[in-house]
Scaffold this active site. Structure first.
Site, PDB file in Angstrom:
ATOM      1  N   LYS A  11       0.849  -1.205   0.000  1.00  0.00           N
ATOM      2  CA  LYS A  11       0.000   0.000   0.000  1.00  0.00           C
ATOM      3  C   LYS A  11       0.876   1.244   0.000  1.00  0.00           C
ATOM      4  CE  LYS A  11       0.765   1.227   4.563  1.00  0.00           C
ATOM      5  NZ  LYS A  11       1.683   2.298   4.922  1.00  0.00           N
ATOM      6  N   ASP A 138      -2.116  -1.338  10.722  1.00  0.00           N
ATOM      7  CA  ASP A 138      -2.604  -1.258   9.342  1.00  0.00           C
ATOM      8  C   ASP A 138      -2.968  -2.614   8.756  1.00  0.00           C
ATOM      9  OD1 ASP A 138      -0.031  -2.072   8.991  1.00  0.00           O
ATOM     10  OD2 ASP A 138       0.633  -0.325   7.845  1.00  0.00           O
TER      11      ASP A 138
HETATM   12  O1  C5P Z   1       0.428  -1.190  15.274  1.00  0.00           O
HETATM   13  P1  C5P Z   1       1.833  -1.476  14.910  1.00  0.00           P
HETATM   14  O2  C5P Z   1       2.361  -2.704  15.610  1.00  0.00           O
HETATM   15  O3  C5P Z   1       2.077  -1.548  13.455  1.00  0.00           O
HETATM   16  O4  C5P Z   1       2.673  -0.252  15.435  1.00  0.00           O
HETATM   17  C1  C5P Z   1       4.058  -0.300  15.588  1.00  0.00           C
HETATM   18  C2  C5P Z   1       4.487   0.850  16.465  1.00  0.00           C
HETATM   19  O5  C5P Z   1       4.300   2.084  15.786  1.00  0.00           O
HETATM   20  C3  C5P Z   1       3.690   0.989  17.735  1.00  0.00           C
HETATM   21  O6  C5P Z   1       4.245   0.198  18.761  1.00  0.00           O
HETATM   22  C4  C5P Z   1       3.817   2.456  18.051  1.00  0.00           C
HETATM   23  O7  C5P Z   1       5.060   2.739  18.627  1.00  0.00           O
HETATM   24  C5  C5P Z   1       3.831   3.075  16.659  1.00  0.00           C
HETATM   25  N1  C5P Z   1       2.491   3.525  16.227  1.00  0.00           N
HETATM   26  C6  C5P Z   1       1.924   4.624  16.828  1.00  0.00           C
HETATM   27  N2  C5P Z   1       0.698   5.064  16.399  1.00  0.00           N
HETATM   28  C7  C5P Z   1       0.055   4.429  15.412  1.00  0.00           C
HETATM   29  C8  C5P Z   1       0.617   3.301  14.792  1.00  0.00           C
HETATM   30  C9  C5P Z   1       1.857   2.876  15.219  1.00  0.00           C
HETATM   31  O8  C5P Z   1       2.513   5.227  17.735  1.00  0.00           O
HETATM   32  N3  C5P Z   1      -1.118   4.883  14.998  1.00  0.00           N
END
Ligand code: C5P
Length: 308
Positions: A11, A138
């Protein structure tokens, strides 16, 4: 034994506004996701037997075992469905890691859909969405594909009307950007102040209205990415890449996710190809691809690989 061989599409983000840090530690986002043709290839096989997940990979190097989101997705699905089964995932990795193109998340969502399909169990969309959101912010988008508005921490997705197909030129500088680190460094005052933040309706209408020349105006009508200043400082060549894409006629040229890939969208193939050629001199990987509609994205889910 039954198996499917599916593509896990990458994406891009058509604009990414980071509004602020929430009590749960995540950041509140406004973005529009768009599927593109660059994809990992996955073959997922489900076999009766003791519960086990096996990952075999080729192409770009990926994390092994439970470090890999595709493995975690398979384990979560076996648990959720109370299946005593062996899952084999053969992953051919093409989407660069740390590029902001969502490769790991796409692999995970593809594994969820594949096991759900192969198990012949009725798994509601709600259940799949919940599992996807637990795997990563995502991941839910990759259950739908096409173009969708992303809210919350990115896990709330609302399908948007499809736009005409666009050519997409991607540039990956050869080194990824760590997402956690990117969010950590995006502390105030770089966050979009809430007062200046676009409302949801305004944000999605900007993207929907952003057609043709309207994308090439100054400011790109809100299609900026809040990570650009810090990622462009970390990768000094990227600002030039973005400028090259714009000069070459891109309707929109910006960073994807938290980087480090930059993309440009073009109405016609020959302009896109010329832009890609201009970037070949820069050190990094250039990919010429196109946007993928939701219908194309979902078409593969109804074509299971013949049982062996
Ligand atoms: O949700 P995901 O595991 O992909 O996110 C990885 C890291 O990115 C989270 O631990 C956080 O530190 C950061 N993040 C965030 N806000 C979001 C998405 C991700 O702070 N909306």
């Amino acid at each position: 034994m039954n198996s499917v061989a599916w593509k896990a599409y990458a994406k891009i983000n058509l604009g990414l506004t980071v509004l602020g840090r929430r009590p749960d530690g995540y950041h509140e986002l406004r973005t529009v996701y768009q599927s593109i043709g660059l994809a990992d290839h996955l073959e997922v096989t489900l076999q009766a037997g003791p519960r086990r997940v096996h990952l075999e990979t080729s192409g770009l190097a990926v994390p092994e075992g439970s470090q890999n989101l595709a493995v975690r997705a398979a384990e979560a699905m076996l648990e959720e469905l109370h299946l005593r089964a062996h899952v084999s995932v053969v992953l051919h990795k093409r989407i660069p890691l740390g590029s902001g193109l969502g490769g790991g998340s796409s692999d995970a969502a593809t594994v969820l859909r594949a096991i759900s399909n192969l198990s012949k169990q009725m798994v509601t969309a709600e259940r799949l969405l919940r599992m996807a959101a637990e795997l990563g912010s995502d991941v839910p988008f990759f259950l739908y594909g096409g173009r969708a508005l992303g809210l919350g921490r990115g896990e709330e997705v609302y399908p948007l009307p499809e736009e005409q197909r666009r050519c997409c030129v991607l540039f990956f500088p050869g080194r990824g950007m760590d997402t956690v680190e990117a969010y950590r460094r995006l502390r105030r005052p770089r966050l979009t102040p809430l007062a200046a933040s676009p409302t949801i309706e305004l944000f999605s209408s900007r993207v929907n209205e952003a057609r043709g020349n309207r994308w090439s105006g100054p400011g790109h009508h809100g299609l900026e990415n809040d990570f650009e200043p810090l990622v462009f400082r970390e990768f000094p060549g990227l600002a030039r890449v973005k400028e090259t894409l714009r000069q070459a006629g891109a309707e929109v040229a910006t960073l994807s996710g938290s980087g480090s890939a930059v993309f440009g969208l073009f109405q016609n193939y020959s302009t896109a190809r010329r832009a890609a050629q201009q970037l070949r001199g820069q050190s990094g990987r250039v990919v010429l691809t196109r946007t993928i509609s939701r219908r194309e994205f979902q078409a593969q889910s109804v074509r299971p690989k013949a049982a062996r």
